[in-house]
Each structure stands twice: as C-alpha cells, then as structure tokens.
Design an enzyme around this catalytic site. Structure first.
Site, PDB file in Angstrom:
ATOM      1  N   HIS A 192      -3.518 -73.848  58.735  1.00 35.37           N
ATOM      2  CA  HIS A 192      -4.376 -74.334  57.656  1.00 35.37           C
ATOM      3  C   HIS A 192      -5.267 -75.466  58.148  1.00 35.37           C
ATOM      4  O   HIS A 192      -5.034 -76.023  59.215  1.00 35.37           O
ATOM      5  CB  HIS A 192      -3.521 -74.839  56.486  1.00 35.37           C
ATOM      6  CG  HIS A 192      -2.732 -76.060  56.860  1.00 35.37           C
ATOM      7  ND1 HIS A 192      -1.542 -75.985  57.537  1.00 35.37           N
ATOM      8  CD2 HIS A 192      -2.989 -77.375  56.690  1.00 35.37           C
ATOM      9  CE1 HIS A 192      -1.085 -77.214  57.750  1.00 35.37           C
ATOM     10  NE2 HIS A 192      -1.958 -78.081  57.253  1.00 35.37           N
TER      11      HIS A 192
ATOM     12  N   HIS B 230      -9.987 -79.584  61.435  1.00 36.94           N
ATOM     13  CA  HIS B 230      -9.373 -78.818  62.518  1.00 36.94           C
ATOM     14  C   HIS B 230      -8.200 -78.016  61.970  1.00 36.94           C
ATOM     15  O   HIS B 230      -7.754 -78.230  60.849  1.00 36.94           O
ATOM     16  CB  HIS B 230      -8.867 -79.760  63.621  1.00 36.94           C
ATOM     17  CG  HIS B 230      -7.676 -80.554  63.210  1.00 36.94           C
ATOM     18  ND1 HIS B 230      -7.774 -81.666  62.388  1.00 36.94           N
ATOM     19  CD2 HIS B 230      -6.351 -80.382  63.448  1.00 36.94           C
ATOM     20  CE1 HIS B 230      -6.567 -82.147  62.166  1.00 36.94           C
ATOM     21  NE2 HIS B 230      -5.671 -81.387  62.786  1.00 36.94           N
TER      22      HIS B 230
END
Length: 171
Positions: free
Chosen positions: A39, A121
């Site tokens: 995620h 990220h």
C-alpha cells in the site's frame, strides 16, 4: 488501535510488485512485505483510542469526496535512508492526487501528532539484519486510485497485519 490512511493497488499490480520482490528473495536480511498488504501510506495516525474511529471515518469520507480518482505511477526503487545502511526498500509513487490527499488528511487531523513528512512510496521490504543494497529497478506500473482506506495495523510476532476498517471512494 494503531491506524493509518492508505491507497491499495489492485491485485494485478500487487502481483507485478511481487515479481519484483522475488529478485531479493535470495538476499539474506530482507523481509518482504506481504503482497496483499502492499500500500501507499497517506497519513500514519499511530496509536489512537477506539472512540475516535467515528471522527477518522468522517474525515476519510470528507477528504476522499473532495479529490477525484487519479492515476498513480510506481516508478523506480530506492531506500530509506538514501545513504548508509538501508532500513526500507521501496518503489516511488507519483500521482496528481497523492500530495493533495495527504495534505488534506493532515490538515483535517491537525490535532493528531505525526512524525513523518509525506514521501509517496510503497514499501517492498524491510531490513531485519545486515543486508546488501539491491540494484535499482524501474517498474513503470500504473493504476487508477479510486479509494482511500482507513486501516488498522495489528502488531503480531510475524509482523504487522493490516485490516481495512473502511474504504472511502474518491470524488
């Protein structure tokens, strides 16, 4: 409850990221993130009392409704920290709505102290013991972000396990 807001890529993108992770499987010291848990964290709330869940749900719903669905690109890999001994191996995420979502969540919850600055990220692996740096990779994966999730992180012996408490559709 240990909580955060996140965007989860679709299963086909998680599968492609899993293929990239396979390239480090032989390197000792790296613990791979579980594919189904990959995620992009928008805002880490940390440890919160359960009675604040209605507030976090309201904020997630309101902020998500303000931002239309958008494309996310997962580009090249990198490390945190950028120099010295790495602790996290990640793939950089870019997308027009990422910064907006993170900033609006943080503004709406300014009473929640957060330590980290937003660096979009997706964590591929974490260092468990001395580990080598893996050469850079360019993944060039894309997907449409359609929802923001409120997620509970439960710390277990095997590592963090994530449970999506609620999903909020984007604009």
């Amino acid at each position: 409850m240990r909580l955060f807001y996140a965007i989860f890529p679709p299963r086909e993108v998680q599968a492609a990221l899993g293929e990239a992770q396979e390239k480090v499987r032989g390197f000792k010291g790296w613990k791979l993130s579980q594919r189904h848990q990959l995620h992009i964290t928008l805002l880490f709330l940390g440890e919160q009392p359960e009675d604040r869940l209605p507030e976090f749900r309201r904020v997630g719903q309101a902020v998500a409704a303000q931002v239309p669905a958008f494309e996310i690109e997962l580009g090249g890999t990198g490390y945190f920290p950028a120099t010295g001994s790495p602790r996290v191996w990640f793939v950089k995420a870019t997308g027009e709505g990422l910064e907006t979502l993170a900033k609006r969540l943080q503004q709406a919850l300014s009473n929640v102290k957060t330590k980290e600055q937003f660096h979009p990220h997706l964590t591929l692996a974490r260092k468990k013991s001395p580990a080598p740096r893996i050469g850079p990779m360019i993944l060039n994966l894309q997907f449409k972000a359609k929802a923001v999730c409120l997620v509970e992180s439960v710390l277990e012996r095997s590592g963090s396990q994530y449970r999506v408490l609620e999903q909020f559709s984007l604009g």
